[in-house]
Design an enzyme around this catalytic site. Sequence first.
Site, PDB file in Angstrom:
ATOM      1  N   ASP A 112       0.637  -1.607  -0.176  1.00 42.64           N
ATOM      2  CA  ASP A 112       0.225   0.489   0.337  1.00 42.64           C
ATOM      3  C   ASP A 112       0.873   1.108  -0.205  1.00 42.64           C
ATOM      4  OD1 ASP A 112       0.683   0.513   2.633  1.00 42.64           O
ATOM      5  OD2 ASP A 112      -0.930  -0.204   3.236  1.00 42.64           O
ATOM      6  N   LYS A 158      -4.685   2.848  -0.548  1.00 41.85           N
ATOM      7  CA  LYS A 158      -5.789   3.662   0.459  1.00 41.85           C
ATOM      8  C   LYS A 158      -5.129   4.902   1.048  1.00 41.85           C
ATOM      9  CE  LYS A 158      -7.208  -0.231   2.844  1.00 41.85           C
ATOM     10  NZ  LYS A 158      -6.318  -1.089   2.448  1.00 41.85           N
ATOM     11  N   MET A 215      -3.174   9.102  11.454  1.00 41.54           N
ATOM     12  CA  MET A 215      -4.666   9.218  10.485  1.00 41.54           C
ATOM     13  C   MET A 215      -5.387  10.556  11.279  1.00 41.54           C
ATOM     14  SD  MET A 215      -5.289   5.151   9.493  1.00 41.54           S
ATOM     15  CE  MET A 215      -5.545   4.534  11.015  1.00 41.54           C
TER      16      MET A 215
END
Length: 475
Positions: free
Chosen positions: A248, A270, A383
């Site tokens: 990723d 993503k 995040m």
Amino acid sequence: MEHLPIFLDIKAKPCLVIGGGPIALRKLENLRRAGAAITIVAPELTAEFRARVDESEIHYRARPFEDGDLEGMRLVIAATDDRAVNRHIGELANARQIPVNVADQPEDCSFIMPSIIDRSPVVVAVSTGSASPVLARMIRARLESLVPAGYGRLAELCADYRDKVKARFEQQRDRRRFWDRVLQGGVAERIFSGHLAEAHVAMEKELAAGTQSSVGEVYLVGAGPGDPDLLTFRALRLMQQADVVVYDRLVAKPIIDMVRRDAEHIYVGKQRNQHTMRQEEINRLLARLAKEGHRVLRLKGGDPFIFGRGGEEIDTLAAEGVPFQVVPGITAANGCACYGGIPLTHRDYAQSVTFVTGHLKDHSIDLNWPQLAQPNQTVVFYMGLVGLPKIVEQLITHGVSPEMPVALVQQGTTHMQKVYAGTLATIIDEVETDPPEPPTLIIVGEVVRLRDKLAWFSIERDPEQGATTPILPGD
């Protein structure tokens, strides 16, 4: 090639070591591990040497060397502090055709002692022909990471099954292909991870499968926060074995470049509101590739089990009956805090640390704010860059002082690392003036105050060469 590399069987054979100092002790250790019947000749022994003699079945003659000491010996080590005595011993041994090693005097040796990696029954020896013993030790240290301790157990398993494999496969070609599959597949990995019983079960399945490829395996590997130097030895080994890599956007390019070159690459990155492949599809992809017989490397930034959704992936693999193993990595909180000079815990400032995700599955940040607002702790938000205003607002609303220190670490441990330091009251203005690039980690707590004191260097990495340069405060 100046020397012929050979391995001597000296188990229970009479071997002589002359000398009682540190060099003689190092030589003694190799003979002892090889099972030799050892005699020591030296007027005196160091304290450490004496302790080793007392605890082992070693015969000690407390006197200077005499020519008759060579009688019946199969191998001799001369390691006294007198070069003339050492040379005399070398001449006598060579005249009697007894293999002799004279410490630091290669011209008097009939053999030299290499630098050894002992994974018995696997043994790797490295030599520079006495040109540079230090270089040999450096090479050995590098090889240590490529030859894990489990190789000895793996060799023992091979010995246990050698006759069965010969009986199962008549053709040498088929036996070679079988061993290639076993030694680079799930059987070997179970040995390396210490699951010996499971390794024997897997070996029996491989024998039953014969020349047909059995189901593959999935490696969930933590790639760390970005710096390739933070990868584990086990991660590096699996990266070279896999024939398919699924990765990723959080996996740094220099790490991708370390994967086996002929492996198939599948990107499943993503970002917020932009998914190349949904998580459910990734789960099914891993299971399908393994069932096709592939060794699948699932590279995940940080650690697979800390906001890496590794638990969801192994749920599917377990349900599908696909073998897997998980290799932990240095999580972003540890890596970014360390490279940013911020201790996550400190006896005077924080007695606990909490990792929390900055957004949930439905993109909300409905967290346990009263718990996160408790004093004497460090809170790390993953995040959380988009939700930073909400995080600041809720922490202050639930009683955290606006003067509480905050740090944002942009792309930690890489050449793009940048640390934004401020307080809950000032951090929004700072990031609006100079917006950080994701991924960015948020650290909230009194420990951030220690950054100026403890961050003795920052990391500057050359993006082309991968070299790191320490930048001292004030540079």
